[in-house]
Design an enzyme around this catalytic site. Structure first.
Site, PDB file in Angstrom:
ATOM      1  N   HIS A 174      40.169 -59.940 -25.433  1.00  0.00           N
ATOM      2  CA  HIS A 174      40.804 -60.960 -26.268  1.00  0.00           C
ATOM      3  C   HIS A 174      39.978 -61.716 -26.936  1.00  0.00           C
ATOM      4  CE1 HIS A 174      45.180 -61.097 -26.578  1.00  0.00           C
ATOM      5  NE2 HIS A 174      45.160 -62.159 -27.555  1.00  0.00           N
ATOM      6  N   SER A 215      50.414 -57.233 -35.511  1.00  0.00           N
ATOM      7  CA  SER A 215      50.821 -58.141 -34.512  1.00  0.00           C
ATOM      8  C   SER A 215      52.229 -57.985 -34.063  1.00  0.00           C
ATOM      9  CB  SER A 215      50.153 -59.281 -34.390  1.00  0.00           C
ATOM     10  OG  SER A 215      50.777 -60.164 -33.142  1.00  0.00           O
ATOM     11  N   ALA A 229      47.806 -62.626 -34.621  1.00  0.00           N
ATOM     12  CA  ALA A 229      49.242 -63.485 -35.163  1.00  0.00           C
ATOM     13  C   ALA A 229      49.180 -64.213 -36.184  1.00  0.00           C
ATOM     14  CB  ALA A 229      49.536 -64.068 -33.806  1.00  0.00           C
ATOM     15  N   SER A 266      38.697 -54.686 -24.181  1.00  0.00           N
ATOM     16  CA  SER A 266      38.845 -56.031 -24.774  1.00  0.00           C
ATOM     17  C   SER A 266      39.107 -57.198 -23.906  1.00  0.00           C
ATOM     18  CB  SER A 266      40.023 -55.970 -25.973  1.00  0.00           C
ATOM     19  OG  SER A 266      40.402 -57.398 -26.363  1.00  0.00           O
ATOM     20  N   GLN A 275      50.910 -53.367 -32.706  1.00  0.00           N
ATOM     21  CA  GLN A 275      50.766 -53.829 -31.534  1.00  0.00           C
ATOM     22  C   GLN A 275      51.803 -54.431 -30.778  1.00  0.00           C
ATOM     23  OE1 GLN A 275      50.194 -57.802 -31.025  1.00  0.00           O
ATOM     24  NE2 GLN A 275      50.582 -57.364 -29.066  1.00  0.00           N
ATOM     25  N   ARG A 317      38.388 -61.937 -35.682  1.00  0.00           N
ATOM     26  CA  ARG A 317      38.314 -63.312 -36.400  1.00  0.00           C
ATOM     27  C   ARG A 317      37.223 -62.990 -37.734  1.00  0.00           C
ATOM     28  NH1 ARG A 317      37.759 -66.279 -30.886  1.00  0.00           N
ATOM     29  NH2 ARG A 317      37.013 -64.382 -30.311  1.00  0.00           N
ATOM     30  N   THR A 356      49.261 -54.536 -25.753  1.00  0.00           N
ATOM     31  CA  THR A 356      48.427 -55.683 -25.184  1.00  0.00           C
ATOM     32  C   THR A 356      49.043 -56.131 -24.243  1.00  0.00           C
ATOM     33  OG1 THR A 356      47.697 -56.004 -27.675  1.00  0.00           O
ATOM     34  CG2 THR A 356      47.032 -57.861 -25.842  1.00  0.00           C
ATOM     35  N   ARG A 409      39.297 -65.324 -25.327  1.00  0.00           N
ATOM     36  CA  ARG A 409      40.319 -66.177 -25.428  1.00  0.00           C
ATOM     37  C   ARG A 409      41.194 -66.512 -24.387  1.00  0.00           C
ATOM     38  NH1 ARG A 409      41.278 -67.875 -30.790  1.00  0.00           N
ATOM     39  NH2 ARG A 409      43.630 -68.102 -30.687  1.00  0.00           N
ATOM     40  N   TYR A 446      53.862 -56.596 -27.986  1.00  0.00           N
ATOM     41  CA  TYR A 446      53.598 -57.534 -26.844  1.00  0.00           C
ATOM     42  C   TYR A 446      55.105 -57.445 -25.986  1.00  0.00           C
ATOM     43  CZ  TYR A 446      49.783 -60.661 -27.750  1.00  0.00           C
ATOM     44  OH  TYR A 446      48.476 -61.210 -28.036  1.00  0.00           O
ATOM     45  N   LYS A 479      45.621 -52.196 -24.613  1.00  0.00           N
ATOM     46  CA  LYS A 479      44.870 -53.070 -25.084  1.00  0.00           C
ATOM     47  C   LYS A 479      44.426 -54.055 -24.089  1.00  0.00           C
ATOM     48  CE  LYS A 479      43.678 -56.299 -29.038  1.00  0.00           C
ATOM     49  NZ  LYS A 479      44.042 -57.496 -28.476  1.00  0.00           N
ATOM     50  N   PRO A 497      45.085 -56.740 -34.334  1.00  0.00           N
ATOM     51  CA  PRO A 497      46.186 -57.362 -34.583  1.00  0.00           C
ATOM     52  C   PRO A 497      45.947 -58.937 -34.248  1.00  0.00           C
ATOM     53  CG  PRO A 497      45.761 -56.318 -32.196  1.00  0.00           C
ATOM     54  CD  PRO A 497      45.038 -55.913 -33.181  1.00  0.00           C
ATOM     55  N   GLY A 552      33.777 -60.319 -30.053  1.00  0.00           N
ATOM     56  CA  GLY A 552      32.676 -60.606 -30.536  1.00  0.00           C
ATOM     57  C   GLY A 552      31.872 -59.858 -31.552  1.00  0.00           C
ATOM     58  N   ASP A 557      36.824 -54.227 -28.842  1.00  0.00           N
ATOM     59  CA  ASP A 557      36.749 -55.312 -29.488  1.00  0.00           C
ATOM     60  C   ASP A 557      36.016 -56.540 -28.889  1.00  0.00           C
ATOM     61  OD1 ASP A 557      38.954 -57.022 -28.219  1.00  0.00           O
ATOM     62  OD2 ASP A 557      40.356 -56.481 -29.754  1.00  0.00           O
TER      63      ASP A 557
HETATM   64  C1  LIG Z   1      43.850 -66.319 -33.677  1.00  0.00           C
HETATM   65  C2  LIG Z   1      43.940 -65.186 -32.942  1.00  0.00           C
HETATM   66  C3  LIG Z   1      45.197 -64.444 -32.643  1.00  0.00           C
HETATM   67  C4  LIG Z   1      45.188 -63.153 -31.925  1.00  0.00           C
HETATM   68  N1  LIG Z   1      46.824 -62.730 -31.862  1.00  0.00           N
HETATM   69  C5  LIG Z   1      46.647 -61.575 -31.411  1.00  0.00           C
HETATM   70  C6  LIG Z   1      47.871 -60.841 -31.392  1.00  0.00           C
HETATM   71  O1  LIG Z   1      48.977 -61.374 -31.650  1.00  0.00           O
HETATM   72  N2  LIG Z   1      47.887 -59.787 -30.487  1.00  0.00           N
HETATM   73  C7  LIG Z   1      46.845 -59.074 -29.717  1.00  0.00           C
HETATM   74  O2  LIG Z   1      47.003 -58.128 -29.049  1.00  0.00           O
HETATM   75  N3  LIG Z   1      45.590 -59.899 -29.929  1.00  0.00           N
HETATM   76  C8  LIG Z   1      45.624 -60.814 -30.499  1.00  0.00           C
HETATM   77  N4  LIG Z   1      44.402 -61.299 -30.552  1.00  0.00           N
HETATM   78  C9  LIG Z   1      43.128 -60.744 -30.188  1.00  0.00           C
HETATM   79  C10 LIG Z   1      42.574 -59.762 -31.499  1.00  0.00           C
HETATM   80  O3  LIG Z   1      43.456 -58.696 -31.275  1.00  0.00           O
HETATM   81  C11 LIG Z   1      41.234 -59.285 -30.792  1.00  0.00           C
HETATM   82  O4  LIG Z   1      41.279 -58.797 -29.496  1.00  0.00           O
HETATM   83  C12 LIG Z   1      40.062 -60.356 -30.562  1.00  0.00           C
HETATM   84  O5  LIG Z   1      40.349 -61.404 -31.890  1.00  0.00           O
HETATM   85  C13 LIG Z   1      38.747 -59.537 -31.014  1.00  0.00           C
HETATM   86  O6  LIG Z   1      37.761 -60.602 -30.973  1.00  0.00           O
HETATM   87  P1  LIG Z   1      36.908 -60.952 -32.376  1.00  0.00           P
HETATM   88  O7  LIG Z   1      37.908 -61.823 -32.995  1.00  0.00           O
HETATM   89  O8  LIG Z   1      35.677 -61.651 -31.717  1.00  0.00           O
HETATM   90  O9  LIG Z   1      36.696 -59.612 -33.050  1.00  0.00           O
HETATM   91  C14 LIG Z   1      44.242 -62.580 -31.149  1.00  0.00           C
HETATM   92  C15 LIG Z   1      43.112 -63.196 -31.624  1.00  0.00           C
HETATM   93  C16 LIG Z   1      42.807 -64.452 -32.175  1.00  0.00           C
HETATM   94  C17 LIG Z   1      41.556 -65.072 -32.521  1.00  0.00           C
END
Ligand SMILES: Cc1cc2nc3c(=O)[nH]c(=O)nc-3n(C[C@H](O)[C@H](O)[C@H](O)COP(=O)(O)O)c2cc1C
Length: 344
Positions: A244, A106, A79, A242, A127, A299, A155, A247, A129, A220, A77, A277, A275
């Site tokens: 995230h 998302s 955004a 995860s 997903q 990503r 999440t 982040r 929130y 999540k 998911p 990386g 998830d």
């Molecule tokens: C720009 C961005 C926006 C994201 N938005 C959401 C979101 O809306 N909901 C959510 O559960 N995770 C969100 N995530 C986390 C991702 O679902 C996921 O856990 C994470 O990107 C996995 O790492 P990776 O990018 O290295 O594969 C977001 C991640 C990024 C990079």
């Protein structure tokens, strides 16, 4: 720039195409201590070559909550996908479907749920929130269920991180109610504890949510084995280990490093996804070898989306699958069950 031939090419293409501010927002987390720990954990997980194994007839198929997918790489998911391409989430949905896989929509999708579900041609996952209150959360969940979703992924690891990006006028979270008014903070009160966290969900809210739907429910953002156990005790059908993508909490551990402990804590009856990386098919292989039933790709799919819309996302998934198959063949693994050391 020549046509992209590997995941790293898509990353460079996306970096060249996106405004530097947007690129920075997307890339955020990869270079935190947590993001670097994610990378280091994958790099430190060896894969053992097993030549001469007969892997003819091998495949990457996986069953998740009664649905068979051609491969275990779900679109995470993510955004506001119209930030990266005008076709947004619909492009991701088409790509997931073209590759016979799944996507997770998302809560912060930038297109209406039913339009995304139509493009997916199969019921995607959703997903959720927390929306500050049970009532508002229920409204959002009902909207997604009415559009036709297959599973709910709740999440919980990002209750205090605010989006650091000013959204352009034409991109927004179109499926949400108008944003809830922030909680008023009194004198001497804390913005974090009395403001944001006053609107964050608790374990009781998870139990409440469990009773709201019969769809498969995954949690999540779990990293501690006790939290994983508690989630299962409260009725979760699956987990996503995860951080995230590095982040949120800069000091959080690599998701891969906690996976085996969590998998053995909850036992084989609970699918555990991972998830954060994953940049290659051999990273997928390592996650599966550490006990993940499937993985989410964040990503890298967005690099594909920014680079070439639905075709780019589909190509990224196909590249990951090709790399996974090659890695499996070299290690003598004909199926995902063989990777995990399970029979069948
Ligand atoms: C720009 C961005 C926006 C994201 N938005 C959401 C979101 O809306 N909901 C959510 O559960 N995770 C969100 N995530 C986390 C991702 O679902 C996921 O856990 C994470 O990107 C996995 O790492 P990776 O990018 O290295 O594969 C977001 C991640 C990024 C990079």
């Amino acid at each position: 720039m020549p046509a992209p031939r590997c995941i790293a090419d898509y990353r460079e293409l996306a970096r060249a195409r996106l405004h530097p501010e947007l690129w920075h927002y997307l890339d955020d987390g990869r270079d935190t201590p947590c993001g670097r720990a994610n990378r280091a954990a994958f790099d430190a997980a060896p894969l053992m070559p097993r030549p001469l194994t007969d892997v003819r007839g091998g495949h990457t198929r996986v069953e998740l909550f009664g649905e068979w997918l051609a491969h275990p790489m779900l679109l995470a998911p993510l955004a506001y996908q119209r930030l990266y391409h005008p076709d947004g989430e619909q492009a991701s949905a088409m790509a997931a479907n073209a590759q016979d896989g799944q996507m997770v929509i998302s809560s912060l999708a930038s297109q209406p749920f039913d339009a995304i579900v139509r493009a997916a041609e199969r019921a995607p996952w959703f997903q959720l929130y927390w929306q500050g209150s049970r009532e508002a959360t229920h409204r959002l969940l009902d909207r997604a269920i009415a559009a036709g979703i297959r599973a709910v992924m709740f999440t919980v690891d990002a209750p205090v991180k605010q989006t650091a990006l000013a959204l352009p006028a034409q991109v927004g979270a179109v499926n949400l109610d108008a944003p809830a008014r922030p909680v008023a903070i009194g004198d001497g009160q804390s913005q974090v504890f009395d403001g944001w966290m006053a609107q964050a969900p608790t374990w009781d809210d998870l139990a409440w949510l469990r009773d709201r739907t019969k769809l498969p429910l995954l949690l999540k953002g779990v990293l501690h084995p006790d939290d994983a156990m508690q989630a299962v005790q409260r009725g979760c059908d699956g987990l996503v280990v995860s951080n995230h993508g590095g982040r949120v909490l800069a000091g959080a551990p690599a998701s891969l490093s906690l996976l085996p402990t969590i998998v053995s804590a909850v036992g084989p009856g609970v699918p555990v996804l991972l998830d954060s990386g994953i940049d290659s098919g051999s990273d997928v292989h390592r996650a599966l070898a550490a006990g993940a039933r499937a993985v989410l790709i964040g990503r890298p799919c967005i690099w594909g989306l920014a680079g070439n819309g639905a075709l780019g996302v589909a190509h990224v998934i196909r590249l990951l699958r090709d790399e996974l198959e090659q890695s499996m063949a070299l290690c003598g693994h004909a199926t995902l069950a063989a990777i995990a050391g399970r029979s069948g």
